[in-house]
Design a protein around this motif. Sequence first.
Motif, PDB file in Angstrom:
ATOM      1  N   THR A 187       3.172  -5.770   5.774  1.00 20.68           N
ATOM      2  CA  THR A 187       2.838  -5.028   4.557  1.00 20.68           C
ATOM      3  C   THR A 187       2.286  -3.638   4.858  1.00 20.68           C
ATOM      4  O   THR A 187       2.581  -2.698   4.127  1.00 20.68           O
ATOM      5  CB  THR A 187       1.851  -5.819   3.677  1.00 20.68           C
ATOM      6  N   ALA A 188       1.509  -3.498   5.927  1.00 21.50           N
ATOM      7  CA  ALA A 188       0.948  -2.173   6.239  1.00 21.50           C
ATOM      8  C   ALA A 188       2.069  -1.171   6.496  1.00 21.50           C
ATOM      9  O   ALA A 188       1.982  -0.007   6.098  1.00 21.50           O
ATOM     10  CB  ALA A 188       0.029  -2.243   7.450  1.00 21.50           C
ATOM     11  N   ASP A 189       3.132  -1.618   7.156  1.00 12.17           N
ATOM     12  CA  ASP A 189       4.261  -0.729   7.422  1.00 12.17           C
ATOM     13  C   ASP A 189       4.998  -0.395   6.130  1.00 12.17           C
ATOM     14  O   ASP A 189       5.509   0.710   5.958  1.00 12.17           O
ATOM     15  CB  ASP A 189       5.226  -1.376   8.420  1.00 12.17           C
ATOM     16  N   ALA A 190       5.069  -1.360   5.219  1.00 13.39           N
ATOM     17  CA  ALA A 190       5.727  -1.122   3.934  1.00 13.39           C
ATOM     18  C   ALA A 190       4.922  -0.114   3.114  1.00 13.39           C
ATOM     19  O   ALA A 190       5.483   0.799   2.510  1.00 13.39           O
ATOM     20  CB  ALA A 190       5.872  -2.426   3.162  1.00 13.39           C
ATOM     21  N   TRP A 191       3.592  -0.256   3.129  1.00 14.38           N
ATOM     22  CA  TRP A 191       2.736   0.677   2.388  1.00 14.38           C
ATOM     23  C   TRP A 191       2.928   2.103   2.886  1.00 14.38           C
ATOM     24  O   TRP A 191       2.853   3.055   2.125  1.00 14.38           O
ATOM     25  CB  TRP A 191       1.265   0.277   2.531  1.00 14.38           C
ATOM     26  N   ALA A 192       3.134   2.231   4.210  1.00 16.97           N
ATOM     27  CA  ALA A 192       3.243   3.571   4.792  1.00 16.97           C
ATOM     28  C   ALA A 192       4.604   4.203   4.540  1.00 16.97           C
ATOM     29  O   ALA A 192       4.803   5.379   4.812  1.00 16.97           O
ATOM     30  CB  ALA A 192       2.973   3.514   6.293  1.00 16.97           C
ATOM     31  N   ALA A 193       5.547   3.424   4.024  1.00 15.34           N
ATOM     32  CA  ALA A 193       6.901   3.953   3.860  1.00 15.34           C
ATOM     33  C   ALA A 193       6.966   5.032   2.782  1.00 15.34           C
ATOM     34  O   ALA A 193       7.828   5.897   2.815  1.00 15.34           O
ATOM     35  CB  ALA A 193       7.868   2.826   3.523  1.00 15.34           C
ATOM     36  N   GLY A 194       6.050   4.983   1.841  1.00 12.60           N
ATOM     37  CA  GLY A 194       6.014   6.037   0.828  1.00 12.60           C
ATOM     38  C   GLY A 194       6.866   5.731  -0.386  1.00 12.60           C
ATOM     39  O   GLY A 194       7.765   4.892  -0.348  1.00 12.60           O
ATOM     40  N   ASP A 195       6.570   6.461  -1.453  1.00 13.17           N
ATOM     41  CA  ASP A 195       7.213   6.242  -2.742  1.00 13.17           C
ATOM     42  C   ASP A 195       8.732   6.272  -2.666  1.00 13.17           C
ATOM     43  O   ASP A 195       9.318   7.205  -2.153  1.00 13.17           O
ATOM     44  CB  ASP A 195       6.795   7.353  -3.718  1.00 13.17           C
ATOM     45  N   GLY A 196       9.348   5.239  -3.213  1.00 15.82           N
ATOM     46  CA  GLY A 196      10.790   5.271  -3.415  1.00 15.82           C
ATOM     47  C   GLY A 196      11.631   5.218  -2.149  1.00 15.82           C
ATOM     48  O   GLY A 196      12.836   5.379  -2.201  1.00 15.82           O
ATOM     49  N   ASN A 197      11.008   5.036  -0.982  1.00 15.65           N
ATOM     50  CA  ASN A 197      11.794   5.013   0.252  1.00 15.65           C
ATOM     51  C   ASN A 197      12.286   3.616   0.603  1.00 15.65           C
ATOM     52  O   ASN A 197      13.315   3.446   1.235  1.00 15.65           O
ATOM     53  CB  ASN A 197      10.979   5.564   1.427  1.00 15.65           C
ATOM     54  N   LEU A 198      11.495   2.617   0.235  1.00 15.30           N
ATOM     55  CA  LEU A 198      11.809   1.258   0.667  1.00 15.30           C
ATOM     56  C   LEU A 198      12.777   0.597  -0.305  1.00 15.30           C
ATOM     57  O   LEU A 198      12.711   0.789  -1.509  1.00 15.30           O
ATOM     58  CB  LEU A 198      10.519   0.440   0.759  1.00 15.30           C
ATOM     59  N   GLY A 199      13.699  -0.192   0.232  1.00 14.29           N
ATOM     60  CA  GLY A 199      14.589  -1.005  -0.587  1.00 14.29           C
ATOM     61  C   GLY A 199      14.894  -2.267   0.183  1.00 14.29           C
ATOM     62  O   GLY A 199      14.368  -2.470   1.276  1.00 14.29           O
ATOM     63  N   GLY A 200      15.747  -3.124  -0.359  1.00 10.30           N
ATOM     64  CA  GLY A 200      16.218  -4.268   0.402  1.00 10.30           C
ATOM     65  C   GLY A 200      15.357  -5.510   0.289  1.00 10.30           C
ATOM     66  O   GLY A 200      14.401  -5.571  -0.463  1.00 10.30           O
ATOM     67  N   ILE A 201      15.740  -6.506   1.097  1.00 11.67           N
ATOM     68  CA  ILE A 201      15.056  -7.800   1.094  1.00 11.67           C
ATOM     69  C   ILE A 201      14.397  -8.010   2.448  1.00 11.67           C
ATOM     70  O   ILE A 201      15.006  -7.762   3.485  1.00 11.67           O
ATOM     71  CB  ILE A 201      16.056  -8.952   0.850  1.00 11.67           C
ATOM     72  N   TRP A 202      13.141  -8.448   2.446  1.00 12.37           N
ATOM     73  CA  TRP A 202      12.382  -8.635   3.687  1.00 12.37           C
ATOM     74  C   TRP A 202      11.598  -9.940   3.629  1.00 12.37           C
ATOM     75  O   TRP A 202      11.310 -10.430   2.542  1.00 12.37           O
ATOM     76  CB  TRP A 202      11.396  -7.473   3.880  1.00 12.37           C
ATOM     77  N   PRO A 203      11.214 -10.476   4.800  1.00 12.30           N
ATOM     78  CA  PRO A 203      10.405 -11.700   4.797  1.00 12.30           C
ATOM     79  C   PRO A 203       8.924 -11.396   5.007  1.00 12.30           C
ATOM     80  O   PRO A 203       8.572 -10.358   5.560  1.00 12.30           O
ATOM     81  CB  PRO A 203      10.937 -12.438   6.027  1.00 12.30           C
ATOM     82  N   THR A 204       8.065 -12.297   4.572  1.00 13.17           N
ATOM     83  CA  THR A 204       6.656 -12.161   4.936  1.00 13.17           C
ATOM     84  C   THR A 204       6.022 -13.537   5.027  1.00 13.17           C
ATOM     85  O   THR A 204       6.522 -14.511   4.452  1.00 13.17           O
ATOM     86  CB  THR A 204       5.879 -11.266   3.951  1.00 13.17           C
ATOM     87  N   VAL A 205       4.926 -13.594   5.760  1.00 16.21           N
ATOM     88  CA  VAL A 205       4.238 -14.874   5.950  1.00 16.21           C
ATOM     89  C   VAL A 205       3.152 -15.036   4.893  1.00 16.21           C
ATOM     90  O   VAL A 205       2.741 -16.133   4.559  1.00 16.21           O
ATOM     91  CB  VAL A 205       3.664 -14.956   7.383  1.00 16.21           C
ATOM     92  N   TRP A 206       2.697 -13.914   4.337  1.00 15.99           N
ATOM     93  CA  TRP A 206       1.649 -13.952   3.314  1.00 15.99           C
ATOM     94  C   TRP A 206       1.626 -12.596   2.637  1.00 15.99           C
ATOM     95  O   TRP A 206       1.990 -11.590   3.227  1.00 15.99           O
ATOM     96  CB  TRP A 206       0.280 -14.229   3.953  1.00 15.99           C
ATOM     97  N   HIS A 207       1.174 -12.575   1.388  1.00 16.62           N
ATOM     98  CA  HIS A 207       1.095 -11.317   0.659  1.00 16.62           C
ATOM     99  C   HIS A 207      -0.069 -11.420  -0.319  1.00 16.62           C
ATOM    100  O   HIS A 207      -0.337 -12.498  -0.845  1.00 16.62           O
ATOM    101  CB  HIS A 207       2.424 -11.087  -0.077  1.00 16.62           C
ATOM    102  N   HIS A 208      -0.728 -10.295  -0.584  1.00 19.93           N
ATOM    103  CA  HIS A 208      -1.952 -10.362  -1.397  1.00 19.93           C
ATOM    104  C   HIS A 208      -1.700 -10.761  -2.847  1.00 19.93           C
ATOM    105  O   HIS A 208      -2.627 -11.080  -3.569  1.00 19.93           O
ATOM    106  CB  HIS A 208      -2.690  -9.027  -1.333  1.00 19.93           C
ATOM    107  N   ASP A 209      -0.445 -10.750  -3.299  1.00 16.88           N
ATOM    108  CA  ASP A 209      -0.137 -11.156  -4.671  1.00 16.88           C
ATOM    109  C   ASP A 209       0.000 -12.674  -4.818  1.00 16.88           C
ATOM    110  O   ASP A 209       0.238 -13.161  -5.917  1.00 16.88           O
ATOM    111  CB  ASP A 209       1.178 -10.512  -5.141  1.00 16.88           C
ATOM    112  N   LEU A 210      -0.105 -13.406  -3.710  1.00 14.20           N
ATOM    113  CA  LEU A 210       0.091 -14.857  -3.748  1.00 14.20           C
ATOM    114  C   LEU A 210      -0.839 -15.489  -4.784  1.00 14.20           C
ATOM    115  O   LEU A 210      -2.045 -15.282  -4.757  1.00 14.20           O
ATOM    116  CB  LEU A 210      -0.186 -15.441  -2.355  1.00 14.20           C
TER     117      LEU A 210
END
Lengths: 291, 416
Positions: free
Chosen positions: B268-291
């Motif tokens: 998630t930290a890497d996703a946060w750093a990607a910046g507005d509108g840059n990220l797309g696609g499907i990714w996996p995670t082991v945990w997320h704060h929205d759980l």
Amino acid sequence: MQFLFLLEQVVNGLVLGGYYLLIALGLSLIFSVGGVVNLAHGAFYAFGAYVSLEIAKHTGFGPSIVLSPVAVGLLGVLFERFLLRRFYTADPILSLLVTFGLAMVAEQLIRMIWGAAPLSASMPPGFKGQLMFGDFMFSRYRLLLLAVVAGVLAAIWLLLHKTAFGRVVRAGIQRPDMVAALGIRLQPYMTAIVVLGVGMAALGGALFAPITVVHPAMGAEIITVAFVVVVIGGLGSFWGVVLAALLVGVVRGITIHFAPAAGEASMYVLMFLVLMFRPRGLLGERIEKFE
Amino acid sequence: MNGDKKKGNVSRRTALKAGAAGALALGFPAIVRAQSDKIKIGHLTPLTGFLGALGEYAVLGMRMAQEEINKSGGVMGRQIEVMSEDSVNPATAATKAQRMLERDGATLLFGEINSASAKTIMQVAARNKRLFMSVGARSDVLRGKDCNRYTFHVDIPVTVMVNAVGQALMRDGLVKGKKFFSLTSDYLFGHDLAKAAKSFFAANGGSLIGDELVATDVTDFSPYLLKIRQAKPDVVSTNLGGNQVTNFVKQYAEFGLPYPVVGFNLNTADAWAAGDGNLGGIWPTVWHHDLDVPGSKAFVAAFMKKYGKRPENHAWIEYVSLKILAQAMNATKSTDTEKLIAYFESQAEFDLLKARKGYFRSWDHQLMQEAYPFTVKPKGQAKGKQDFLAFGAAVPAANQPLELLAPAKEQNACVF
């Protein structure tokens, strides 16, 4: 078709080289005039990126690109006045150690102020996307970057070769004793050169923030490449650094085209080869005080 | 000259202090014993380099768990002391691990994110016959070919990451008959991820038309992006790690290539750093704060109160891992390696702040737990800079066994 792909990599490498140039030229200038190997140069690049993000929060993207190098340039004045100045005539190993230490302090300082997690930086949506020239693909943003670099380069060249300021600096590189004998104090010129060099590094950081990760160690990442460029180009030569930066960009692109895993190693191989046949670098001049 | 003199003074004074400390230790054995009453844990995680940002979150999560455990009376009435250091690289990690066990009095080893470093720490653990709780390393081989009975793995292995994303891709019809071009991080973790991805494509009718290795210190992806365009794939898949993912995602958006991107690893930290509108696609995670699980929500709230920012998945995993360790020590009333191994191998259950509890599989010491795919929220739906990830439902689903996505014995054999 294969040839066209390769050509595309070459052109892309030239664009990338322009960005290396922004960092390496300042490094080269500071060394040529002051005889100081500024290992903290990468820190100013990182500051440039971080400060531009702070400024962009208030003013938006455009002004932050201009204001950040100015702010970091002012930091450069302090750096020159209180630190670098003490080491022009000292054993070079001392300035090496001091600037190395400073680089580490700066990295930790960034960690303290902004945290270790990378910051998010974006460019205005209008800059995003590709431009096609025939079969060649360019990033719109990088072309803009290239134009900025070309502008900066032209300005620096004019400054060094067409003004009284430049004449003193160039004379100072070759014969500082003679310049002193003519009654010219080199110190204010040195301050200006450091501000210029550091400002260019900051400009590089600000321009690259939207397309790379803004994190505390970003300075350490770029400093190695900058050094390789300076060593390949040769000290004291403006065009040497330009040539070397473009060459490193192109060689990296071509290597990645054929053997991606070796991409990062290619510039070191290039440096090795250049040093074997031209120990002074491609266009390096003989500088008496360093011999 | 003055400097020299000063240096002499300092070292002499230090020597004096060291001598005094030694004398103290000799004279008052009771004090020494009181100190060793603490349970010491050797913690290693990368704080610099391309995984450094994740390591910082790891330390925050670990410290929070340590504080909570000690505040509630410690483990078996003893306080725990976690000695935390930057693992730097695989060689340094091993040296530090050995020193922590040998000289610093650590009872066991804990932490790590980098799979290559985890591998060398595992060897140290096996040599010293001490427990290593490998928290954040995901490479399959650590639980397969290179496994040892002293190591327990908390984070999901790469096969689970690939399968979690893979299921979502199959649902969207993005695998069968599609041409993939992949970029792979050039170290143990990346290679392993690529291997798992390849076998997934092969099993499900996708074809791989290009797979390029990317050094971990690459910051400019433009030559790779040109190669992708030249290959004209249907889907771009990434097996990258740490900063690489962020760099790639930003520059992919910069060049505006039209192919959909899927990734088998994103923190998630890497996703946060990607910046507005840059990220797309499907990714996996082991945990997320929205759980949406009460325990998880309480953890997020406590973390934000303490540190003033959202926890990242590495903060969560270190937090639950230390709690798991405390539970095991309390249950066995011991810090003895063999007793702890026996407890974990009994497949005892642990609260992971997720809907389902987890347990360590006895034959490869891998924690069985839920994983989640995530996508990116459509434009305009994000509330704030760290809120653009649309969190998917847990896999395996509630009615499926937890082992469903994990590598099977014949896929990833582990012999202790």
